[in-house]
Design a protein around this motif. Structure first.
Motif, mmCIF file in Angstrom:
data_model
loop_
_atom_site.group_PDB
_atom_site.id
_atom_site.type_symbol
_atom_site.label_atom_id
_atom_site.label_comp_id
_atom_site.label_asym_id
_atom_site.label_seq_id
_atom_site.Cartn_x
_atom_site.Cartn_y
_atom_site.Cartn_z
ATOM 1 N N GLY A 1 -12.828 4.165 3.232
ATOM 2 C CA GLY A 1 -11.510 3.571 3.403
ATOM 3 C C GLY A 1 -11.450 2.170 2.835
ATOM 4 N N ILE A 2 -10.495 1.919 1.928
ATOM 5 C CA ILE A 2 -10.404 0.647 1.210
ATOM 6 C C ILE A 2 -9.136 -0.105 1.592
ATOM 7 C CG2 ILE A 2 -10.378 -0.460 -1.066
ATOM 8 C CD1 ILE A 2 -12.889 1.139 -0.626
ATOM 9 N N ALA A 3 -9.274 -1.416 1.798
ATOM 10 C CA ALA A 3 -8.116 -2.307 1.890
ATOM 11 C C ALA A 3 -8.015 -3.056 0.571
ATOM 12 C CB ALA A 3 -8.280 -3.298 3.040
ATOM 13 N N VAL A 4 -6.871 -2.995 -0.076
ATOM 14 C CA VAL A 4 -6.651 -3.711 -1.337
ATOM 15 C C VAL A 4 -5.798 -4.938 -1.041
ATOM 16 C CG1 VAL A 4 -5.618 -3.625 -3.641
ATOM 17 C CG2 VAL A 4 -6.857 -1.637 -2.749
ATOM 18 N N VAL B 1 -6.402 2.729 2.349
ATOM 19 C CA VAL B 1 -5.794 2.936 3.666
ATOM 20 C C VAL B 1 -4.948 1.744 4.098
ATOM 21 C CG1 VAL B 1 -7.609 4.510 4.392
ATOM 22 C CG2 VAL B 1 -7.851 2.069 4.867
ATOM 23 N N ALA B 2 -5.074 0.607 3.385
ATOM 24 C CA ALA B 2 -4.258 -0.568 3.707
ATOM 25 C C ALA B 2 -4.094 -1.416 2.454
ATOM 26 C CB ALA B 2 -4.904 -1.403 4.813
ATOM 27 N N VAL B 3 -2.917 -2.031 2.305
ATOM 28 C CA VAL B 3 -2.652 -2.945 1.196
ATOM 29 C C VAL B 3 -2.009 -4.204 1.747
ATOM 30 C CG1 VAL B 3 -2.500 -1.247 -0.668
ATOM 31 C CG2 VAL B 3 -0.489 -1.702 0.740
ATOM 32 N N GLY C 1 3.679 4.796 -1.780
ATOM 33 C CA GLY C 1 3.118 5.796 -2.690
ATOM 34 C C GLY C 1 1.732 6.254 -2.293
ATOM 35 N N LEU C 2 1.237 5.799 -1.143
ATOM 36 C CA LEU C 2 -0.097 6.155 -0.681
ATOM 37 C C LEU C 2 -0.007 6.833 0.677
ATOM 38 C CD1 LEU C 2 -1.770 2.733 -1.516
ATOM 39 C CD2 LEU C 2 -2.088 4.850 -2.809
ATOM 40 N N GLU C 3 -0.478 8.027 0.777
ATOM 41 C CA GLU C 3 -0.390 8.770 2.033
ATOM 42 C C GLU C 3 -1.166 8.063 3.150
ATOM 43 O OE1 GLU C 3 -1.357 13.231 3.853
ATOM 44 O OE2 GLU C 3 -1.661 12.792 1.716
ATOM 45 N N GLY C 4 -0.474 7.691 4.200
ATOM 46 C CA GLY C 4 -1.125 7.122 5.371
ATOM 47 C C GLY C 4 -1.529 5.674 5.262
ATOM 48 N N ALA C 5 -1.181 4.977 4.166
ATOM 49 C CA ALA C 5 -1.580 3.580 3.989
ATOM 50 C C ALA C 5 -0.601 2.650 4.688
ATOM 51 C CB ALA C 5 -1.663 3.229 2.508
ATOM 52 N N SER C 6 -1.140 1.583 5.282
ATOM 53 C CA SER C 6 -0.302 0.588 5.949
ATOM 54 C C SER C 6 -0.081 -0.610 5.039
ATOM 55 C CB SER C 6 -0.950 0.135 7.257
ATOM 56 O OG SER C 6 -2.271 -0.366 7.035
ATOM 57 N N ALA C 7 1.057 -1.275 5.199
ATOM 58 C CA ALA C 7 1.431 -2.430 4.372
ATOM 59 C C ALA C 7 1.393 -3.695 5.215
ATOM 60 C CB ALA C 7 2.822 -2.227 3.784
ATOM 61 N N HIS C 8 0.864 -4.785 4.628
ATOM 62 C CA HIS C 8 0.712 -6.049 5.352
ATOM 63 C C HIS C 8 0.985 -7.218 4.409
ATOM 64 C CE1 HIS C 8 -1.550 -3.744 8.469
ATOM 65 N NE2 HIS C 8 -1.987 -3.076 7.409
ATOM 66 N N ALA D 1 -7.041 -3.129 9.753
ATOM 67 C CA ALA D 1 -6.321 -1.866 9.911
ATOM 68 C C ALA D 1 -7.304 -0.722 10.168
ATOM 69 C CB ALA D 1 -5.491 -1.584 8.658
ATOM 70 N N PRO D 2 -6.887 0.286 10.888
ATOM 71 C CA PRO D 2 -7.757 1.433 11.169
ATOM 72 C C PRO D 2 -8.275 2.087 9.889
ATOM 73 C CG PRO D 2 -5.795 1.510 12.535
ATOM 74 C CD PRO D 2 -5.570 0.416 11.533
ATOM 75 N N GLY D 3 -9.555 2.406 9.879
ATOM 76 C CA GLY D 3 -10.150 3.126 8.760
ATOM 77 C C GLY D 3 -10.668 2.270 7.629
ATOM 78 N N VAL D 4 -10.483 0.940 7.683
ATOM 79 C CA VAL D 4 -10.954 0.074 6.593
ATOM 80 C C VAL D 4 -12.465 -0.127 6.689
ATOM 81 C CG1 VAL D 4 -10.877 -2.249 5.615
ATOM 82 C CG2 VAL D 4 -8.753 -1.116 6.307
ATOM 83 N N GLU D 5 -13.154 0.205 5.608
ATOM 84 C CA GLU D 5 -14.620 0.076 5.554
ATOM 85 C C GLU D 5 -15.096 -0.816 4.406
ATOM 86 O OE1 GLU D 5 -16.428 4.240 6.680
ATOM 87 O OE2 GLU D 5 -14.624 4.504 5.440
ATOM 88 N N ALA D 6 -14.196 -1.176 3.502
ATOM 89 C CA ALA D 6 -14.536 -2.035 2.371
ATOM 90 C C ALA D 6 -13.247 -2.669 1.864
ATOM 91 C CB ALA D 6 -15.221 -1.239 1.255
#
Length: 337
Positions: free
Chosen positions: A6-9, A33-35, A49-56, A65-70
């Motif tokens: 799971g990536i946060a960009v 999973v998060a941007v 445009g990303l299934e299940g991704a949260s915006a911040h 955010a849940p699922g962020v690993e990198a």
């Protein structure tokens, strides 16, 4: 079953959006999973445009955010240090677009944070190390294929520069790629920088010192010259020629297709770095994802980011003062040897 990281960009501008596109399409083993981005409308559009991704709008919230690993950081350089330190607090692997930080002091603080953790988690996005041509040149030099390297002749050209581009950015945002490539190809540190500025091109915006010639000396006695020309008008072009005691080798001349017609021949020149180095970006992300899943680094680390920042700082001083300027580096910590 293959694990999906799971990536946060952080940052959804041109680079961030390009990385988001690559995940799930050309790069497997990971999903965004998060941007995060200060522009609330833009980040929501990307997340939609990303299934299940949260915006911040807050990078720290995206990392939590849940699922962020990198974490992949593609925000502007001045925001990198705070975001990286936040990620290290959570012991998250980081891929940070260059520069690591705009100044060496910030990079040192990042290294100190990693040393407290006792492991390297930060990788810097110097993607040329993952380009097939650069890898072949590196292998040739490592095998002593052309003898001891004497020169690296480099050309770095852009069709045009963005409106916000400054004379300093020619060095800190563009030549910094040649700084890292030269250090990596030669296995040497850069010890001094000289910057020569001819009369600006007529195509250069008012106040922009373009082109420039940057001369770098290395700890092994080699000389690196870089022509940086960000308003050349015809396309994006990156070339490097290594000259050794027993031969030379050049990369960057390749054309995907050469057309001969009506008494003429020619080919296409890439207009953008994301085109020229598309494969390199894919390979960089694939190797980072694989390494990050194991809590490791698979490319240039925080020391490389620090060294590049120190060389850039010397280059900016050399350009301002018009004199050869020595590069000041701290002793390399054991974690990065």
């Amino acid at each position: 079953m293959t694990r999906t990281l799971g990536i946060a960009v952080i940052g959804t501008g041109k680079m961030g959006a390009d990385h988001v596109r690559r995940f799930g399409r050309t790069v497997g083993g990971a999903r965004v999973v998060a941007v995060a981005d200060p522009d609330g409308d833009r980040v929501k559009e990307v997340a939609a445009g990303l299934e299940g991704a949260s915006a911040h709008t807050d990078p720290a919230a995206a990392m939590a955010a849940p699922g962020v690993e990198a974490v992949l950081i593609a925000s502007p350089g001045p925001a990198h240090e705070e975001a990286i330190l936040r990620a290290l607090e959570r012991e998250l692997p980081v891929l940070c677009e260059k520069p690591l930080t705009p100044d060496p002091a910030g990079a040192l603080r990042i290294m100190e944070a990693e040393q407290r953790l006792g492991r390297r988690l930060v990788q810097v996005g110097f993607m040329r190390r993952f380009d097939a041509e650069y890898e072949r040149l590196k292998a040739l030099l490592d095998a002593d294929g052309i003898g001891r390297p004497l020169f690296l002749h480099c050309r770095h050209r852009n069709a045009s520069s963005p409106s916000f581009f400054t004379s300093d950015m020619l060095i800190s945002d563009s030549v910094v790629h040649e700084v890292d490539a030269a250090r990596w190809l030669l296995g040497q540190e850069i010890t001094a920088v000289t910057v020569l500025s001819p009369r600006p091109s007529a195509a250069a915006p008012a106040g922009l010192s373009d082109p420039r010639l940057v001369l770098m000396e290395t700890s092994g006695g080699a000389v690196v010259d870089v022509e940086i020309f960000v308003n050349c008008g015809f396309g994006y072009q990156v070339q490097c020629e290594a000259v050794g005691e027993a031969g030379s080798a050049r990369i960057g001349d390749g054309h995907a297709m050469v057309v001969q017609s009506a008494g003429r021949w020619g080919g296409e020149i890439a207009q953008d770095f994301t085109v020229r180095f598309s494969d390199a970006y894919d390979r960089q992300l694939r190797r980072w994802v694989s390494a990050a899943a194991r809590g490791r680094v698979a490319g240039p680390d925080a020391w490389d980011g620090y060294a590049a920042a120190a060389v850039s700082e010397a280059g900016l001083a050399a350009a301002r003062e018009g004199v050869r300027t020595a590069v000041e580096l701290v002793e390399r910590p054991a974690l990065y040897r």
